[in-house]
Each structure stands twice: as structure tokens, then as C-alpha cells.
Design a protein around this motif. Structure first.
Motif, PDB file in Angstrom:
ATOM      1  N   ILE A 138      11.273 -19.971   1.521  1.00 22.82           N
ATOM      2  CA  ILE A 138      10.037 -19.189   1.613  1.00 22.82           C
ATOM      3  C   ILE A 138      10.324 -17.833   0.991  1.00 22.82           C
ATOM      4  CG2 ILE A 138       8.355 -18.099   3.138  1.00 22.82           C
ATOM      5  CD1 ILE A 138       8.857 -20.334   5.135  1.00 22.82           C
ATOM      6  N   PHE A 139       9.490 -17.448   0.050  1.00 17.66           N
ATOM      7  CA  PHE A 139       9.693 -16.216  -0.715  1.00 17.66           C
ATOM      8  C   PHE A 139       8.445 -15.352  -0.603  1.00 17.66           C
ATOM      9  CE2 PHE A 139       8.913 -13.802  -4.576  1.00 17.66           C
ATOM     10  CZ  PHE A 139      10.127 -13.197  -4.854  1.00 17.66           C
ATOM     11  N   SER A 140       8.663 -14.034  -0.607  1.00 14.03           N
ATOM     12  CA  SER A 140       7.535 -13.107  -0.617  1.00 14.03           C
ATOM     13  C   SER A 140       7.932 -11.860  -1.395  1.00 14.03           C
ATOM     14  CB  SER A 140       7.123 -12.728   0.801  1.00 14.03           C
ATOM     15  OG  SER A 140       6.045 -11.807   0.789  1.00 14.03           O
ATOM     16  N   GLU A 141       6.985 -11.337  -2.158  1.00 15.81           N
ATOM     17  CA  GLU A 141       7.211 -10.106  -2.905  1.00 15.81           C
ATOM     18  C   GLU A 141       6.113  -9.112  -2.550  1.00 15.81           C
ATOM     19  OE1 GLU A 141       8.451  -9.061  -7.423  1.00 15.81           O
ATOM     20  OE2 GLU A 141       6.562 -10.116  -7.194  1.00 15.81           O
ATOM     21  N   SER A 142       6.522  -7.904  -2.212  1.00 17.13           N
ATOM     22  CA  SER A 142       5.583  -6.834  -1.876  1.00 17.13           C
ATOM     23  C   SER A 142       5.558  -5.840  -3.025  1.00 17.13           C
ATOM     24  CB  SER A 142       6.012  -6.151  -0.576  1.00 17.13           C
ATOM     25  OG  SER A 142       5.139  -5.089  -0.245  1.00 17.13           O
ATOM     26  N   TYR A 143       4.356  -5.671  -3.606  1.00 13.41           N
ATOM     27  CA  TYR A 143       4.297  -4.870  -4.832  1.00 13.41           C
ATOM     28  C   TYR A 143       2.884  -4.362  -5.056  1.00 13.41           C
ATOM     29  CZ  TYR A 143       5.010  -3.779  -9.832  1.00 13.41           C
ATOM     30  OH  TYR A 143       5.091  -3.151 -11.043  1.00 13.41           O
ATOM     31  N   ARG A 144       2.753  -3.064  -5.331  1.00  7.01           N
ATOM     32  CA  ARG A 144       1.474  -2.420  -5.657  1.00  7.01           C
ATOM     33  C   ARG A 144       0.416  -2.700  -4.592  1.00  7.01           C
ATOM     34  NH1 ARG A 144       2.005   1.429  -9.262  1.00  7.01           N
ATOM     35  NH2 ARG A 144      -0.050   1.109 -10.195  1.00  7.01           N
TER      36      ARG A 144
END
Length: 455
Positions: free
Chosen positions: A357-363
């Protein structure tokens, strides 16, 4: 009928920088026998006493709702021609372009009993643009279709290049638990960043009065020069990365943290990467539109709406109406922060399966992904694997990877989307990682897992 405001021109100036070279590196996380896996979790360390990472590359590109075949169509003579109108039909209300390029120059890892230390250097480039469908509609089709309406057309832009100098450590707390961390010094090479993102345009249906409600600012460091609507220049390429500019006045720090738990044949791992950002204080320029701008007059409206009018004359008129404010105030960009949570299971001595499970927090947004993987040690010197993932709200992501080992030399090739190779003109995403390592002094666990050595 066309109206090309400051941000329309800016979008065209920034867009080529993004697509010449989004994001989510999934395959590498499962390649635990490689040095590159350490980049996704600092607690990972291959079962060797010393590792040297030679030059490698990681590249990922995602162009949402746009492919080659939607942008170029065949005419009656069988020739491919540009058809922007058709491409616009396939866009959603919001669309994104994302590019990540890492050039890994050199890295070194060494074990000292339960302690592992590492150092590395990487050139990194990140490009992001999130834009509404109304932006290309205004640029290419004009605003006649929006007479009597107020539309939002501001793009959100973040383009930056920097050098990363990293020092990492991992500790085997016990036979089952490993923790790791990495500190990074960031040296910024260039940035183009929008910090305020509101542009609303209304065209009156009776007198063609234009009203622009604006609160938009673009910050630049060593990358963008504005000398008028018809003189916007970008200087953003890897030519800026040179030995003379290893360290600049634009600096920052970031951190990676990770943990790895071994429960027999089951392994669990979690990591968070790139906690931090860069402060841009050197060669900074700010360009902003702020306030409500109005212009009445049939002559001006006709000049804007008339296709026969030269674009240069339109720009001259716009420059007298919309005042771009300039400044030199420093700004900060935050890196995209990534999270990995995974489990792998060894079904046989030479076969592992895993989930991620992957998550990216951006802008201000979150970009999730999930993946299933399988890796097989086909021969003592050859490991092959596959990965199936859900990302960017698509389920058609099938990847392949392989590692080849000859003596101390290990070669790595991986992609999260092999379908791009077979259908490049219908794909809107591409992904590639290439690596080269030197592995010395295998530990007992590595020698046992690998079986008889051929090299």
C-alpha cells in the motif's frame, strides 16, 4: 477567437520542461536483494558486507487524460496531424502532468556487525502541473464559448531540480527487527512554483467586458525571466547541474525513516520518505496578478476575439490592462512525501510474493496506489519478477523486473508499466529503473538463500 493571458503563455513555457523528461516507484520496493530497494526503505540492506552503487537512473512520467493517439490523428491522406480540439474533448475538469527523474551517481553501503552505514549522491528533477480543462480551451479555442460565464483557469505548477547528498544508517535491533534512517542535504538548482492559484475570467454577454479576478503568484529561482507578455524565458535543464554548482544558496534538508520486521517466512515493512523541503533565497523572482481587472470597449474586445488579429498586438493590449507585479522574496517548496506499507511471504526458498500500500502527499493532495508482486530466483544468477498495480485510478498497470548477477556485478532493470512498450501511442504513463551495483562479501544468509554459486 482567442484570448491568451499571462498564465496561458506561462503554461506553454513550463509544459515542455515537464514532458521532455509520476511518481510512484513500486517495483523497487520488492527487490530486497538489490541496493536500490534501500531507496524505498532505509531499513533495507542487501545481505552483503559492502555495496557500491554505480550510476543508475529512475524515470516516471504520467500525463493524465492525454495520449499520443488522442493528440495526433490521421487525416484523409493517412498522415498524422495535430488535433488539439480532439485532445481537449478527452480531458476531465482537472488534469495533471507529472514527471520524476533521478540520476543516481554514486553510493556506498557497508556493514559493521548489526550496523549498516551508507552515503549517496543523486540529481533529482520533479515536474508537476495540475490544470483545469478551461485552460487549454482558452488557449486554443478562445473564450467565445464562455461568453456570459465566469470560469476558473489557473494551473498549479511545481517544477524543481536539486542535488541530494544523503547519509544513512540501519540497525538490527534484534534478529527480527531492523530500523533505519537517512538524512539528506538538498542543494537547489532551479524552481518554478505557483504559490497562489486563483484566476477567474468573466466575459460579459452584451458589451464583451472582460473581468479577471486574480490572486495568482509564480515564484522562480534561477529558472524564469519575465520581461513582458511576449518575452518569457525559461532556463531549466540539466545543464545547470555541474561540478561548479554542487552547492548553491538554495538549500534544504529532508529525512527518511523505515522499519523492517522478519517473522519467519513473513516480512513486514513500513517507511516514510522525503520529509522536508528547500528554501529558495538565491536568484529569486516573484510574478503575481492580484485584484480585479476590468476592461470595457468594443475595440478591445474585437482585437481579442478576432482570429485575424496578430497575437503580438493582443499581447501589447493585454500588457496595458493586466499589470504583473514583480518581487524578489524567497520561498519554500516541500518535497512530495511518500509512504510505503508492505508484506512479503516466502512461499519457497526461491519464490516470494508480496503486497504493498503506497501513498504520496503532495501539493495538498493524496495520491494512493496498491500493488501485488511476485519474484522468482530462476537461476542462482537470475531473478525475475512481476508486479500488478492500481495507480492513478487505473487497473491496467502490469510491470516486470529482472536482476542479473555475475560475480560481484549486479544489473537491475524494472518497469511498473510494461504495456507502454507495446502500446506507447495509447499509453499515458511510463516508468523505468536501471541500476548497476557491486556486491562484496556475502553474509551467511545470502549464501544459504542463493544456493550454489555459478560465479
Amino acid at each position: 477567437m482567442r484570448i491568451k493571458l499571462f498564465l496561458g503563455v506561462l503554461a506553454l513555457a513550463v509544459l515542455p520542461s515537464a514532458v521532455l523528461l509520476a511518481q510512484q516507484d513500486l517495483s523497487t520496493h520488492f527487490l530486497r536483494h538489490t541496493w536500490q530497494a534501500n531507496r524505498t526503505n532505509p531499513a533495507f540492506f542487501p545481505e552483503y558486507e559492502m555495496v557500491i552503487g554505480l550510476p543508475g537512473v529512475y524515470n516516471s512520467l504520467w500525463v493524465e487524460n492525454l495520449t499520443y493517439n488522442t493528440l495526433f490523428v490521421e487525416d484523409g491522406n493517412g498522415n498524422r496531424v495535430l488535433n488539439v480540439d480532439q485532445a481537449i474533448l478527452g480531458m476531465e475538469d482537472r488534469n495533471a502532468i507529472r514527471e520524476n527523474l533521478d540520476i543516481e551517481t554514486l553510493s556506498l553501503g557497508a556493514r559493521f556487525g548489526p550496523l549498516g552505514l551508507s552515503i549517496s549522491h543523486t540529481f533529482r528533477f520533479n515536474a508537476f502541473m495540475d490544470y483545469p480543462k478551461t485552460l487549454p480551451q482558452l488557449i486554443w479555442q478562445g473564450n467565445a464559448q464562455f461568453i456570459g460565464e465566469e470560469i476558473e483557469f489557473a494551473p498549479d505548477i511545481d517544477v524543481l531540480g536539486y542535488q541530494e547528498f544523503a547519509v544513512g544508517a540501519m540497525v538490527e535491533v534484534s534478529d527480527a527487527v531492523v530500523i533505519g534512517g537517512r538524512a539528506k542535504l538538498l542543494s537547489g538548482a532551479g524552481s518554478i512554483n505557483s504559490s497562489r492559484n486563483q484566476l477567474r475570467l468573466r466575459t460579459d454577454s452584451e458589451v464583451y467586458q472582460l473581468t479577471l479576478n486574480a490572486d495568482y503568484q509564480v515564484n522562480s529561482a534561477s529558472s524564469l525571466t519575465y520581461d513582458g507578455f511576449d518575452d518569457i524565458q525559461t532556463n531549466f535543464d540539466f545543464g545547470t547541474f555541474s561540478a561548479e554548482s554542487l552547492f548553491t544558496g538554495n538549500t534544504g534538508f529532508a529525512f527518511d525513516l523505515g522499519a523492517h520486521v522478519k517473522l519467519g517466512k513473513l516480512e513486514l515493512a513500513a517507511s516514510v520518505l522525503d520529509i522536508g523541503g528547500i528554501d529558495w533565497d538565491e536568484e529569486v523572482n516573484n510574478y503575481s496578478l492580484n485584484g480585479t481587472y476590468e476592461y470595457e470597449g468594443l475595440d478591445f474586445a474585437q482585437r481579442i476575439f478576432d482570429d485575424s488579429t496578430s497575437f503580438g498586438s493582443v499581447l501589447d493590449t493585454l500588457e496595458t490592462v493586466y499589470e504583473i507585479e514583480e518581487g524578489s522574496e524567497g520561498f519554500r517548496t516541500t518535497l512530495p512525501t511518500r509512504f510505503y506499507l508492505s508484506a512479503t511471504l516466502r512461499l519457497r526458498e526461491n519464490w516470494t510474493v508480496g503486497g504493498l500500500i503506497f501513498s504520496e502527499s503532495y501539493r495538498g493532495n493524496t495520491y494512493p496506489a496498491a500493488a501485488l508482486s511476485s519474484n522468482l530466483q530462476v537461476l542462482p544468477f537470475l531473478n525475475v519478477g512481476g508486479i500488478y498495480s492500481w495507480r492513478n485510478n487505473r487497473f491496467d498497470n502490469l510491470g516486470l523486473n529482472a536482476t542479473l548477477k555475475a560475480g560481484p556485478v549486479q544489473l537491475l532493470a524494472a518497469t511498473d508499466n510494461i504495456l507502454t512498450v507495446f502500446q506507447p501511442k495509447d499509453s499515458n504513463a511510463s516508468h523505468l529503473r536501471l541500476g548497476l551495483n557491486l556486491l562484496f562479501a556475502p553474509r551467511e544468509s545470502e549464501m544459504k538463500d542463493a544456493g550454489p554459486k555459478w560465479f
